[in-house]
Design an enzyme around this catalytic site. Structure first.
Site, PDB file in Angstrom:
ATOM      1  N   GLN A 299      38.636 106.705  51.040  1.00 54.90           N
ATOM      2  CA  GLN A 299      39.704 105.716  51.210  1.00 54.90           C
ATOM      3  C   GLN A 299      39.559 104.495  50.306  1.00 54.90           C
ATOM      4  OE1 GLN A 299      39.252 106.084  55.758  1.00 54.90           O
ATOM      5  NE2 GLN A 299      41.417 105.600  55.525  1.00 54.90           N
TER       6      GLN A 299
ATOM      7  N   HIS B 252      45.490 116.782  44.508  1.00 55.79           N
ATOM      8  CA  HIS B 252      45.869 117.062  43.110  1.00 55.79           C
ATOM      9  C   HIS B 252      46.824 118.256  43.040  1.00 55.79           C
ATOM     10  CE1 HIS B 252      41.991 114.863  41.647  1.00 55.79           C
ATOM     11  NE2 HIS B 252      43.000 114.048  41.816  1.00 55.79           N
TER      12      HIS B 252
ATOM     13  N   ASP C 162      42.297 108.796  43.851  1.00 60.17           N
ATOM     14  CA  ASP C 162      41.619 108.827  42.543  1.00 60.17           C
ATOM     15  C   ASP C 162      41.045 107.459  42.155  1.00 60.17           C
ATOM     16  OD1 ASP C 162      42.381 111.423  42.471  1.00 60.17           O
ATOM     17  OD2 ASP C 162      43.622 111.290  40.652  1.00 60.17           O
TER      18      ASP C 162
ATOM     19  N   ARG D 163      29.854  99.127  57.897  1.00 56.63           N
ATOM     20  CA  ARG D 163      29.883 100.575  58.108  1.00 56.63           C
ATOM     21  C   ARG D 163      30.678 101.207  56.964  1.00 56.63           C
ATOM     22  NH1 ARG D 163      33.799 104.172  61.654  1.00 56.63           N
ATOM     23  NH2 ARG D 163      32.884 106.152  61.031  1.00 56.63           N
TER      24      ARG D 163
ATOM     25  N   HIS E 107      32.600 111.482  56.393  1.00 51.73           N
ATOM     26  CA  HIS E 107      33.912 110.972  56.828  1.00 51.73           C
ATOM     27  C   HIS E 107      34.989 111.818  56.130  1.00 51.73           C
ATOM     28  CE1 HIS E 107      36.003 107.186  58.543  1.00 51.73           C
ATOM     29  NE2 HIS E 107      36.988 107.971  58.146  1.00 51.73           N
TER      30      HIS E 107
ATOM     31  N   ASN F 190      32.301 111.314  61.472  1.00 55.09           N
ATOM     32  CA  ASN F 190      33.423 110.512  61.938  1.00 55.09           C
ATOM     33  C   ASN F 190      34.492 111.429  62.504  1.00 55.09           C
ATOM     34  OD1 ASN F 190      34.894 107.870  62.076  1.00 55.09           O
ATOM     35  ND2 ASN F 190      36.365 109.069  60.858  1.00 55.09           N
ATOM     36  N   GLU F 191      34.749 111.309  63.794  1.00 55.84           N
ATOM     37  CA  GLU F 191      35.908 111.920  64.449  1.00 55.84           C
ATOM     38  C   GLU F 191      36.112 113.411  64.213  1.00 55.84           C
ATOM     39  OE1 GLU F 191      39.319 109.664  63.280  1.00 55.84           O
ATOM     40  OE2 GLU F 191      38.652 107.888  64.320  1.00 55.84           O
TER      41      GLU F 191
ATOM     42  N   ASN G 130      35.664 105.127  68.249  1.00 53.46           N
ATOM     43  CA  ASN G 130      36.819 104.640  67.496  1.00 53.46           C
ATOM     44  C   ASN G 130      37.990 104.604  68.459  1.00 53.46           C
ATOM     45  OD1 ASN G 130      35.123 104.870  65.325  1.00 53.46           O
ATOM     46  ND2 ASN G 130      36.276 106.480  64.281  1.00 53.46           N
TER      47      ASN G 130
ATOM     48  N   TYR H  89      41.951 102.935  69.187  1.00 50.89           N
ATOM     49  CA  TYR H  89      43.093 102.182  68.656  1.00 50.89           C
ATOM     50  C   TYR H  89      44.221 101.993  69.663  1.00 50.89           C
ATOM     51  CZ  TYR H  89      41.277 102.838  63.886  1.00 50.89           C
ATOM     52  OH  TYR H  89      40.508 102.810  62.751  1.00 50.89           O
TER      53      TYR H  89
ATOM     54  N   GLU I  36      35.291 101.629  65.277  1.00 49.21           N
ATOM     55  CA  GLU I  36      36.581 101.330  64.637  1.00 49.21           C
ATOM     56  C   GLU I  36      37.550 100.793  65.678  1.00 49.21           C
ATOM     57  OE1 GLU I  36      38.557 104.408  62.337  1.00 49.21           O
ATOM     58  OE2 GLU I  36      36.646 105.017  61.448  1.00 49.21           O
TER      59      GLU I  36
HETATM   60  C1  GBH Z   1      40.638 106.523  62.005  1.00 51.94           C
HETATM   61  O1  GBH Z   1      41.148 107.580  62.762  1.00 51.94           O
HETATM   62  C2  GBH Z   1      39.908 107.036  60.784  1.00 51.94           C
HETATM   63  O2  GBH Z   1      38.527 107.153  61.035  1.00 51.94           O
HETATM   64  C3  GBH Z   1      40.128 106.187  59.556  1.00 51.94           C
HETATM   65  O3  GBH Z   1      39.691 106.877  58.422  1.00 51.94           O
HETATM   66  C4  GBH Z   1      41.583 105.781  59.462  1.00 51.94           C
HETATM   67  O4  GBH Z   1      41.860 105.074  58.291  1.00 51.94           O
HETATM   68  C5  GBH Z   1      41.898 104.950  60.677  1.00 51.94           C
HETATM   69  O5  GBH Z   1      41.699 105.700  61.820  1.00 51.94           O
HETATM   70  C6  GBH Z   1      43.348 104.477  60.758  1.00 51.94           C
HETATM   71  O6  GBH Z   1      44.195 105.560  60.981  1.00 51.94           O
HETATM   72  O7  GBH Z   1      50.208 111.132  66.038  1.00 51.94           O
HETATM   73  O8  GBH Z   1      50.038 113.179  64.854  1.00 51.94           O
HETATM   74  O9  GBH Z   1      50.479 111.154  63.640  1.00 51.94           O
HETATM   75  C7  GBH Z   1      41.979 107.178  63.811  1.00 51.94           C
HETATM   76  C8  GBH Z   1      42.394 108.336  64.622  1.00 51.94           C
HETATM   77  C9  GBH Z   1      44.409 109.046  63.491  1.00 51.94           C
HETATM   78  C10 GBH Z   1      44.113 109.301  65.853  1.00 51.94           C
HETATM   79  C11 GBH Z   1      45.892 109.360  63.648  1.00 51.94           C
HETATM   80  C12 GBH Z   1      45.575 109.576  65.986  1.00 51.94           C
HETATM   81  C13 GBH Z   1      47.595 110.312  65.048  1.00 51.94           C
HETATM   82  C14 GBH Z   1      48.097 111.590  64.534  1.00 51.94           C
HETATM   83  N1  GBH Z   1      43.828 108.493  64.706  1.00 51.94           N
HETATM   84  N2  GBH Z   1      46.142 110.170  64.814  1.00 51.94           N
HETATM   85  S1  GBH Z   1      49.819 111.789  64.778  1.00 51.94           S
END
Ligand code: GBH
Length: 492
Positions: free
Chosen positions: A42, A62, A75, A100, A146, A190-191, A331, A333, A399
């Site tokens: 990223q 790509h 890239d 991290r 990751h 990661n996840e 993690n 959100y 996260e």
């Molecule tokens: C993290 O994952 C990642 O570790 C990180 O790389 C990323 O940049 C960050 O989150 C922000 O997204 O509802 O089908 O569209 C977070 C995990 C990713 C879980 C998106 C829910 C939704 C898929 N989340 N996901 S969808």
């Protein structure tokens, strides 16, 4: 009075609230650590420089630029491969205790298999980054993987092929040998859910495979075994001398019942088991949750899958898995509302195995990422669930963050999100005795948000992607987080 009630009245936190007054005066414990996170694909760019091999993300984007909404790729990204010193300056200014970041497997082992050769320039890059961090008093917290699988391994099935396990363990061993004297916190993965379920079942992440109801389970199984073997290897070969800690990051939304009905409550529990316990129970107890096994095995049987779509751990693997962590990374959100689905999901699929319909409350504030709604209480509820169901393990929030579609410096919504979520972390610690050891904001800077490209920005720092310089400018949230870290409490 029951015992828990007595405890609640006499516990330290009650005294603290009594002495310090309002919950808003609560502070983070002295040993509590603050950090920010990023990941290699990223932010680094330099995708093929200085001997780096091709990853599955390099390869796929790509070949198929159209899978990313703005047809971009990693890239160049934030060009952190060249600008890491500037990044460390920002971290220093922010005042974080740790950073991290993740290591790109293909920078260290370009062809994935260690015996095919290692890359001195890639090794030097992370060595320099680690030295720069330590020289500035910032601890490196390293994610070993990751999501950027070497393409050479992806080409033979990636995480569906169990031969990847030994390649991963050799790569991890190399990292401990190279950096273990300086790195004391490691995250193996990661996840799982994102690179496994989305990578091999729903096709939203590299390698964009759609083996619905099968691929995700197989990938997770292999990755869990790779985690356990790596933990075991570290304990046997390195822990005594290096004295570091190993954990992993597992993501989950909080699953809230849609109504007070018993059925919705059961649906929410079911969702949380499929979303979270599925990944963590093996690490804690050595196997998948019994109810999850029963359900998937039962469905598989009647769908004609013999053996089940959910693979089985051997006795040896169970032994290795059980207790394979020093700390757990979370993690977190967002939250979803759960009820039993009345319409049929495609079968077989993980959605169908679980059977729960998820939705968002119309009153919730939604970020630039459609899945990410601001629901602060979810943070507290996940932390309390972990405390009550997993025996209160040391828990590092690895996260948490908010996305916007613009990169304006006055990022009010992000500030509000962080304040409200951090307040719930404080509540979890003070009101419930959760063993939270630290907090990580995602992300240090705007970056390549996977299949969403550069359209969803999570940064505390703006990156000007139109300029070859990738100029970095701290947003208001950067300064707010800086103040929180300095005072170890929230300010109004
Ligand atoms: C993290 O994952 C990642 O570790 C990180 O790389 C990323 O940049 C960050 O989150 C922000 O997204 O509802 O089908 O569209 C977070 C995990 C990713 C879980 C998106 C829910 C939704 C898929 N989340 N996901 S969808």
């Amino acid at each position: 009075m029951t015992l828990p009630t007595i405890w609640r009245f006499t516990s330290l936190f009650t005294l603290l609230v009594f002495v310090t007054g309002e919950p808003s005066n609560r502070t983070f414990p002295n040993h509590f650590k603050f950090g920010v996170a990023t990941s290699a694909y990223q932010i680094e760019g330099a995708w093929n420089e200085d001997g780096k091999g091709e990853s599955n993300w390099d390869h796929f984007l790509h070949q198929h630029p159209e899978v990313v909404v703005d047809k971009t790729n990693g890239d160049v990204a934030c060009d952190s491969y060249h600008k890491y010193k500037e990044d460390v300056k920002l971290l220093k200014d922010l005042g974080v205790d740790f950073y991290r970041f993740s290591i790109a497997w293909t920078r260290i082992v370009p062809l994935g298999r260690k015996d095919s050769g290692i890359n001195p320039d890639g090794i030097a890059y992370y060595s320099n980054l680690i030295d720069e961090l330590l020289a500035n008093g910032i601890e490196p917290y390293v994610t070993i993987f990751h999501w950027d699988t070497p393409q050479t391994l992806e080409a033979v099935g990636g995480w569906l092929n169990s031969t990847i396990i030994d390649h991963y363990v050799s790569y991890a061993r190399l990292l401990f040998e190279l950096y273990g004297e300086r790195v004391k916190h490691w995250l193996t993965f990661n996840e799982f859910s994102q690179f496994c379920e989305e990578g091999y079942s729903t096709g939203k992440k590299a390698p964009f495979k759609t083996l619905v109801g099968v691929g995700g389970y197989q990938c997770t199984h292999n990755a869990l075994i790779a985690h356990a073997k790596t933990f075991d290897m570290y304990v046997k070969e390195f822990k005594y001398t290096q004295k570091g800690l190993i954990g992993l990051s597992v993501d989950t939304a909080w699953a809230e019942p849609k109504t007070d009905s018993i059925l919705d409550k059961l649906a929410a529990e079911e969702e949380f088991m499929f979303d979270y316990a599925y990944y963590l129970h093996p690490i804690m107890a050595g196997d998948y949750p019994a109810a999850l096994k029963r359900k998937i095995n039962f469905k598989s049987f009647f769908q004609g899958y013999h053996p089940s779509r959910l693979p089985k751990f051997s006795r040896q693997e169970k032994k290795l898995l059980k207790g394979s962590f020093d700390f757990i990374g979370l993690n977190h959100y967002t939250t979803s509302l759960c009820s039993w689905s009345t319409t049929k999901f495609p079968s077989p699929s993980k959605l169908d195995d679980c059977g729960v319909k998820q939705s968002q409350d119309p009153s919730w504030k939604i970020s630039a990422s459609p899945w990410l709604a601001q629901v602060p209480y979810g943070m507290r509820k996940v932390l309390v669930w972990i405390k009550e169901n997993l025996n209160n393990p040391p828990l590092l929030i690895t996260e948490n963050g908010w996305s916007t579609s613009d990169s304006n410096l006055d990022d009010e919504d992000r500030m509000e999100y962080y304040k409200k979520y951090l307040a719930e972390v404080l509540n979890a610690i003070h009101d419930h005795g959760c063993n939270v050891i630290g907090y990580t904001a995602w992300s240090l800077m705007d970056n390549m948000e996977w299949a969403s490209g550069y359209t969803e920005k999570f940064g505390l720092v703006r990156v000007d992607f139109a300029s070859p310089n990738r100029t970095r400018t701290p947003k208001d949230s950067f300064y707010m987080y800086q103040t929180i870290i300095k005072n170890k409490k929230l300010i109004d």
